[in-house]
Design an enzyme around this catalytic site. Structure first.
Site, PDB file in Angstrom:
ATOM      1  CE  LYS A   1      -1.507   2.889   2.639  1.00 20.58           C
ATOM      2  NZ  LYS A   1      -1.317   4.012   1.686  1.00 20.58           N
TER       3      LYS A   1
ATOM      4  CD  GLU B   1      13.666   0.744   8.364  1.00 22.86           C
ATOM      5  OE1 GLU B   1      14.378   1.660   8.805  1.00 22.86           O
ATOM      6  OE2 GLU B   1      13.996  -0.446   8.394  1.00 22.86           O
TER       7      GLU B   1
ATOM      8  CB  CYS C   1      13.906   8.980   6.614  1.00 26.00           C
ATOM      9  SG  CYS C   1      14.829   7.831   5.591  1.00 26.00           S
TER      10      CYS C   1
ATOM     11  CD  GLU D   1      11.011  13.608  10.193  1.00 28.70           C
ATOM     12  OE1 GLU D   1       9.841  13.263  10.451  1.00 28.70           O
ATOM     13  OE2 GLU D   1      11.821  12.872   9.607  1.00 28.70           O
TER      14      GLU D   1
END
Ligand code: NAD
Length: 540
Positions: A204, A277, A311, A409
């Site tokens: 997905k 992750e 990331c 972040e």
């Protein structure tokens, strides 16, 4: 393929083969037939479609059919049937298909990169990293298949008489939920070891970047994987996530820490494994003996690759006092020399953010920092003249803990600079916060930098490089400590997560109970003598 070859370089895209207002499958950038050939790869019969836009212009790009709960069920049923046959194929056969994928991805890189640029708006050179990463991953796992998956002998309890071996058994069907930032590689890279280990996949991908993921699925077919082995479903994560987790034997998730938590809780409920992750607030350290030109060049890539929507990109930079001014001068000059553009051309050093949401976050973080006293050394502005979601690469100084971008972040092209006086202080500050994904250290003393790396609480540390030294070395595990994740992709860890280890022990001549009329007490004494003897002999 598409009509986008004559892409208007440097300007917004305003025309195309059809008018999306009147033709639901039309797009300004891509041929409807091309889009239809890709969406044909979906299991999606709900009759609903969702229009996605290209961040290059903000104009519509394609309409993506959406999957229902029944579609997810059907995708798993097909995947399970395909997996049963696939698990009986040899490692040679599977590796050959992976090596064909390697070649195919390199041959078709222009098509792949074009599509990634259309969907994500990133610079072409950053899009190239995606087929590159898939080729590296396919070749690595094809060439190391036996090393990871062959049955292995282990130490039996009684020398020569107990034979123990460990089989690597596929989990079954792996659910892969992936983000938009590297839409081709994030959709595919974790699935390649899953397939090699004998699993099927239900994927997905993120709703904003389905086409790049679907092109990946088509390339898997063309390379020779059975079509049903890789199912793709489309829809919002919060709707499809539950039905996928309910039916998967393992979940591989890449995305935000907040979503990762929700996924981990659902996997725990079912007692299935997962790898997560997640996000980061990655530190880069420039030590006083760093080569400042190299560090400034690396800092640009570390901070602004894919407009910071990576990331492993850096958002906090700690620079030794002794070299701070000289380094900052070089870093700012290199940043100001970057070519910005939302086009498909090779010349751009940075492209656009992907969406209004991303732009809003970046603006909010920078505006908050500036309002509370941070200084903008360069950048700090949206650039609607270049694209609707464009934001300049931005370097901040004077960021303090009360500012949002200090520990959260941003996932955009914004980096905060901090001075440090001694290395112990820099290490302590780099380790602040709850994340622990990636770090980078610039120093000319490799041994010293490697010693510092051991003190940094991050899953990967790159010395004299931003992230490529670890990320592109597929034999090295990649993933986060603390709230940056659980489990690892790449290396043996990245394939063993998709297997159950099964121990098979064969016993000869003796049994594990008293023999020849021996009492239990004598048996215990004999065994005790044997244990002491084994220790003397140095046996594990
Ligand atoms: P996100 O968590 O919002 O979405 C990621 C994926 O999860 C998408 O496919 C989305 O549809 C799906 N999803 C959303 N809600 C869900 C739910 N409730 N249940 C199941 N699935 C759900 O993340 P994002 O904002 O799209 O991606 C950016 C984040 O991903 C950043 O934090 C970035 O650091 C992280 N990231 C990490 C890595 C890594 O390797 N560690 C790589 C790329 C991105």
């Amino acid at each position: 393929m598409s009509s986008h070859n004559p892409t208007p370089a440097g300007g917004p895209l305003v025309e195309g083969p059809h008018d999306p207002e009147h033709d639901p499958r039309a797009s300004y950038g891509l041929e409807p037939e091309y889009v239809a050939a890709l969406t044909d790869r979906l299991t999606a019969t709900s009759g609903r479609t969702v229009q996605v836009e290209s961040p290059l212009s903000g104009g519509p790009l394609a309409n993506i059919p959406q999957s229902s709960d029944d579609d997810v069920k059907e995708a798993f049923a097909r995947a399970r049937r395909a997996q049963a046959a696939w698990a009986r194929t040899s490692l040679e056969e599977r590796s050959e298909v992976l090596l064909r994928l390697h070649d195919l991805v390199l041959e078709r890189q222009d098509e792949i990169i074009d599509l990634i640029c259309w969907e994500s708006g990133k610079a072409r050179k950053h899009a190239f990293d995606e087929p590159l990463h898939i080729a590296l991953t396919a070749r690595y796992y094809a060439r190391t298949a036996h090393q990871h998956l062959d049955t292995q002998r282990r130490i039996g309890v009684v020398p020569a008489l107990t034979r123990v071996e460990v089989n690597r058994v596929p989990k079954g069907v792996v659910g892969i939920i992936s983000p938009w930032n590297y839409p081709f590689t994030m959709a595919l890279c974790d699935g390649l070891p899953a397939l090699l280990a004998g699993n099927a996949v239900v994927a997905k991908p993120d709703a904003q970047t389905m086409l790049s993921a679907l092109l990946g699925a088509r390339l898997l077919d063309e390379a020779g994987f059975p079509r049903d082995l890789w199912q793709v479903v489309a829809g919002p994560g919060r709707e499809l996530g539950g039905p996928i987790i309910q039916r998967s034997d393992y979940i591989c998730f890449t995305g935000s820490t907040a979503t990762g938590r929700l996924i981990a809780a659902q996997c725990a409920e079912r007692l299935i494994g997962c790898s997560l992750e997640l996000g980061g607030k990655n530190p880069i350290l420039v030590l006083r003996d760093a080569d400042l030109e190299k560090a400034a060049e690396g800092a640009v890539r570390a901070s602004f690759s894919n407009a910071g929507q990576l990331c492993v990109s850096m958002e906090r930079m700690f620079v030794a006092d002794q070299v701070y001014d000289r380094f900052v001068e070089r870093f700012v000059a290199r940043t100001e020399a970057m070519t910005l553009g939302a086009t498909l051309e090779w010349g751009n050093d940075m492209g656009t953010l992907i969406s209004q949401d991303q732009l809003d976050t970046v603006v909010a973080h920078v505006d908050d920092a500036v309002a509370k006293g941070a200084r903008v050394l360069t950048g700090g502005r949206a650039r609607p003249d270049l694209g609707p979601y464009f934001y300049e690469p931005t370097i901040l100084e004077g960021v303090s803990p009360d500012m949002t971008c200090f520990g959260n972040e941003t996932f955009g092209p914004v980096i905060s600079l901090y001075r440090f006086h001694d290395e112990a202080d820099a290490i302590a500050r780099a380790n602040e916060g709850e994340y622990g994904l990636n770090a980078s250290i610039y120093s000319q003393d490799g041994a010293r930098a490697r010693a510092i790396a051991r003190l940094i609480k991050c899953g990967t540390v790159n010395i004299n490089e931003a992230f490529g030294a670890t990320f592109a070395s597929i034999d090295s595990p990649m993933g986060g400590m603390r709230e940056s994740g659980m489990g690892r992709r790449q290396g043996s860890e990245g394939i063993h997560r998709y297997t159950e280890s099964q121990s098979v022990g064969t016993q000869r001549l003796i049994r594990f109970s008293p023999m020849l009329g021996m009492s239990n007490e004598t048996y215990a004494k004999v065994m005790t003598v044997q244990l002491k003897l084994m220790k003397k002999l140095g046996r594990a």
